[in-house]
Design a protein around this motif. Structure first.
Motif, PDB file in Angstrom:
ATOM      1  N   THR A 134       0.865  -1.172   0.000  1.00 16.84           N
ATOM      2  CA  THR A 134       0.000   0.000   0.000  1.00 16.84           C
ATOM      3  C   THR A 134       0.904   1.226   0.000  1.00 16.84           C
ATOM      4  O   THR A 134       1.772   1.355   0.864  1.00 16.84           O
ATOM      5  N   GLU A 135       0.719   2.101  -0.966  1.00 18.05           N
ATOM      6  CA  GLU A 135       1.624   3.230  -1.186  1.00 18.05           C
ATOM      7  C   GLU A 135       0.829   4.503  -1.432  1.00 18.05           C
ATOM      8  O   GLU A 135      -0.141   4.494  -2.182  1.00 18.05           O
ATOM      9  N   ARG A 136       1.230   5.587  -0.787  1.00 17.04           N
ATOM     10  CA  ARG A 136       0.588   6.874  -1.032  1.00 17.04           C
ATOM     11  C   ARG A 136       1.267   7.553  -2.216  1.00 17.04           C
ATOM     12  O   ARG A 136       2.476   7.672  -2.261  1.00 17.04           O
ATOM     13  N   SER A 152       4.604  14.982  -3.352  1.00 21.20           N
ATOM     14  CA  SER A 152       5.514  15.715  -4.222  1.00 21.20           C
ATOM     15  C   SER A 152       6.698  14.832  -4.603  1.00 21.20           C
ATOM     16  O   SER A 152       6.844  13.710  -4.098  1.00 21.20           O
ATOM     17  N   SER A 153       7.559  15.362  -5.464  1.00 17.53           N
ATOM     18  CA  SER A 153       8.742  14.592  -5.876  1.00 17.53           C
ATOM     19  C   SER A 153       9.668  14.318  -4.704  1.00 17.53           C
ATOM     20  O   SER A 153      10.417  13.339  -4.717  1.00 17.53           O
ATOM     21  N   SER A 155      -1.757   3.787 -15.416  1.00 21.95           N
ATOM     22  CA  SER A 155      -1.307   3.225 -16.684  1.00 21.95           C
ATOM     23  C   SER A 155      -1.300   1.697 -16.619  1.00 21.95           C
ATOM     24  O   SER A 155      -1.462   1.097 -15.548  1.00 21.95           O
ATOM     25  N   SER A 156      -1.079   1.079 -17.763  1.00 18.77           N
ATOM     26  CA  SER A 156      -1.182  -0.373 -17.870  1.00 18.77           C
ATOM     27  C   SER A 156      -0.247  -1.102 -16.921  1.00 18.77           C
ATOM     28  O   SER A 156      -0.618  -2.101 -16.318  1.00 18.77           O
ATOM     29  N   ASP A 157       0.969  -0.605 -16.785  1.00 18.87           N
ATOM     30  CA  ASP A 157       1.946  -1.277 -15.942  1.00 18.87           C
ATOM     31  C   ASP A 157       1.952  -0.775 -14.502  1.00 18.87           C
ATOM     32  O   ASP A 157       2.763  -1.225 -13.687  1.00 18.87           O
ATOM     33  N   ARG A 162       5.810   6.416 -10.359  1.00 20.99           N
ATOM     34  CA  ARG A 162       6.175   5.621  -9.190  1.00 20.99           C
ATOM     35  C   ARG A 162       7.589   5.058  -9.304  1.00 20.99           C
ATOM     36  O   ARG A 162       8.212   4.759  -8.283  1.00 20.99           O
ATOM     37  N   ARG A 163       8.092   4.923 -10.522  1.00 19.90           N
ATOM     38  CA  ARG A 163       9.444   4.404 -10.685  1.00 19.90           C
ATOM     39  C   ARG A 163      10.485   5.486 -10.420  1.00 19.90           C
ATOM     40  O   ARG A 163      11.490   5.241  -9.753  1.00 19.90           O
TER      41      ARG A 163
END
Length: 524
Positions: free
Chosen positions: A257-259, A263-264, A284-286, A316-317
């Motif tokens: 679970t990730e918020r 911000s960056s 997105s798809s991935d 997220r990456r």
């Protein structure tokens, strides 16, 4: 001289039939074959009844929509439509159905309905989430757990989203009997596996701890692996001390679970969206990119401190957050932007906005825009068939979430403007816009060198609807330039590169563009 391409009419075909509303209601795009050259055409005839939602399949072949309380699926290629919200024998639902979503190939449609005759045993008298695959029976997805008898849910369910293959559907529900151990007394987000016949709760913390606040507006990645939702819970990813709701990502397979409304630098948003609205997200798809709306003023550097809703995208990456609701030069919208939808590839984001400075061609109130994340360009979607601005909404501004095909070239929107519907009834209908980008052409031979004040170029496009171009000289900010002869601004002595992209209201921008090298010999 470079010859312009000959404009070719799009090759989609359709019918002009529109059936009467009733037990055997069949809706088909009106005048599809003749409207397509003008790129905007109605999916629902205005006399049928009001529409509140529409979604286009990723492959661009089908549109699911509601009209006058029923849900339909229409083929863009053939114009054939069929009633989806129908019980055994094809009988229409006996209560309103709405909020349709569709799988990637148009094979499965999920929707919300308060009807009690779509399937056997629906006796709860409240909204449930249903799905229908092809011509098969309607399935109730918001069923109580086996431990609770497996019957109708004890609370309303809504807001479905669907995976690409149609197997997985996420939705929000206030029911407390869909899974064992639901004791928080608030809305949660659930994932239904139609093939396995299982339901799991996804608005949970790591380890499965239930949320201490309501969770709503889910979205799901094409592969079904990543789910996003909004929640005011403070225990999903502690420490959560920002005092407002957030947008979260849940990956059930890894118990993550990730918020993502941060911000960056990882700072949590300082505002969500104003009640009674909730934050809307799209993934997105991935699962790498999450688009969401927010009233926060601390998510990106240089954001206007005045409170308004903007659209952002979280990578997220790369752990980065960027503003999406901006014009071609990167300036923030001057009014609220909301309800984003991101294509599976993550290349395009559509959204609604009241801003007047994002792109030309919009109407006087809310408009639909599409942002090309690669080219960093923004275009208006909801233009009239001839590319002109839509008139004022005669009904209440629909403010419904727009939808895009996977390649970004087809968009749905809802409007009650008279120059789109063809009448002044104020009844909102569903429209489809063909956004295929034009290809810019250089007309004539530009002088390769000369004084700055004598240099000019003439540009055109293979599409007559391309009327507004984007120009950029070297690395300066882009600016709008007209079709035809372009007089260049005063340039310094030396070599410069001019990049021109053809575009216009209701069109994506040319991804290739025209590059012209200019040699300025003097300022005179």
């Amino acid at each position: 001289m470079t010859a312009a391409r000959r404009w070719r009419r799009p090759t989609l075909a359709g019918t002009a039939a529109a059936g009467a509303l009733g037990a055997a209601a069949i809706l088909a795009p009106a005048g599809l074959a003749t409207q397509l050259p003008q790129r905007t055409f109605p999916v629902t005839p205005p006399f049928v009844g009001p529409s509140t939602g529409a979604a286009i399949s990723t492959d661009g072949g089908s549109i699911a929509f509601d009209a006058a309380g029923n849900v339909y699926l229409s083929s863009i290629l053939t114009g054939a439509s069929r009633l989806i919200s129908a019980g055994p024998g094809g009988t229409p639902g006996n209560a309103p159905s709405s909020a349709p979503v569709v799988s990637a190939d148009g094979g499965v449609v999920a929707f919300v309905s308060t009807a009690s005759n779509l399937g056997p045993g629906d006796t709860n008298g409240i909204a449930d989430v249903f799905a229908r695959a092809g011509a098969g029976p309607v399935e109730n997805l918001s069923l109580a757990a086996a431990a609770a008898g497996g019957g109708p849910a004890d609370g309303p369910s809504s807001e479905p989203a669907i995976s690409a293959d149609g197997r997985l559907v996420v939705f929000a529900s206030k029911a407390d009997d869909l899974v064992p151990g639901d004791h928080n007394g608030v809305s949660d987000v659930f994932l239904r596996d139609r093939q396995a016949g299982t339901t799991v709760r996804v608005s949970v913390a790591r380890g499965g701890g239930e949320a201490n606040g309501p969770s709503t507006t889910p979205a799901i990645s094409a592969d079904g692996r990543v789910i996003t939702f909004a929640s005011t819970a403070t225990n999903l990813m502690p420490p959560d001390r920002n005092g407002v709701g957030d947008v979260f990502v849940r990956v059930p397979s890894t118990d993550l679970t990730e918020r993502v409304s941060v911000s960056s630098s990882g700072q949590a948003q300082n505002a969500a969206v104003a009640a009674p609205f909730t934050q809307i997200s799209s993934v997105s798809s991935d699962g790498r990119l999450v688009a969401f709306d927010s009233n926060a003023t601390n998510l990106v550097t240089g954001e206007d401190p005045r409170p308004r809703t903007n659209v952002f995208i979280r990578d997220r990456r790369r752990h980065s957050t960027k503003l999406i609701s901006q014009d071609n030069a990167g300036f923030e919208g001057n009014n609220d932007s909301f309800a984003p939808f991101i294509t599976p590839t993550g290349l395009y984001v559509s959204f609604d906005s009241f801003a007047r400075n994002l792109a030309p061609g919009g109407g006087p109130r809310a408009n639909v825009f599409v942002r090309d994340l690669n080219l960093k360009t923004t275009a208006t979607v909801n233009v009239a068939p001839d590319g002109s601005a839509p008139g004022p909404e005669l009904g209440r501004d629909p403010l419904t979430r727009p939808s895009l095909s996977g390649d970004g070239t087809l968009a749905t929107f809802i409007s009650s403007a008279a120059n789109l519907t063809g009448n002044r009834s104020g009844v909102p209908g569903v429209f489809l816009r063909l956004l295929t980008p034009p290809r810019g052409v250089l007309q004539g031979r530009p002088p390769p060198r000369g004084p700055a004040r004598r240099l000019s170029v003439t540009v055109g496009a293979d599409d007559p609807a391309a009327t507004i171009f984007e120009c950029r000289i070297d690395r300066a900010l882009p600016f709008a330039c007209p079709r035809g002869r372009l007089r260049l601004p005063a340039l310094s002595v030396g070599t410069h590169v001019l990049l021109v992209r053809a575009g216009g209201p209701g069109l994506l921008y040319d991804p290739l563009g025209i590059r012209v090298t200019l040699h300025v010999t003097s300022r005179g």
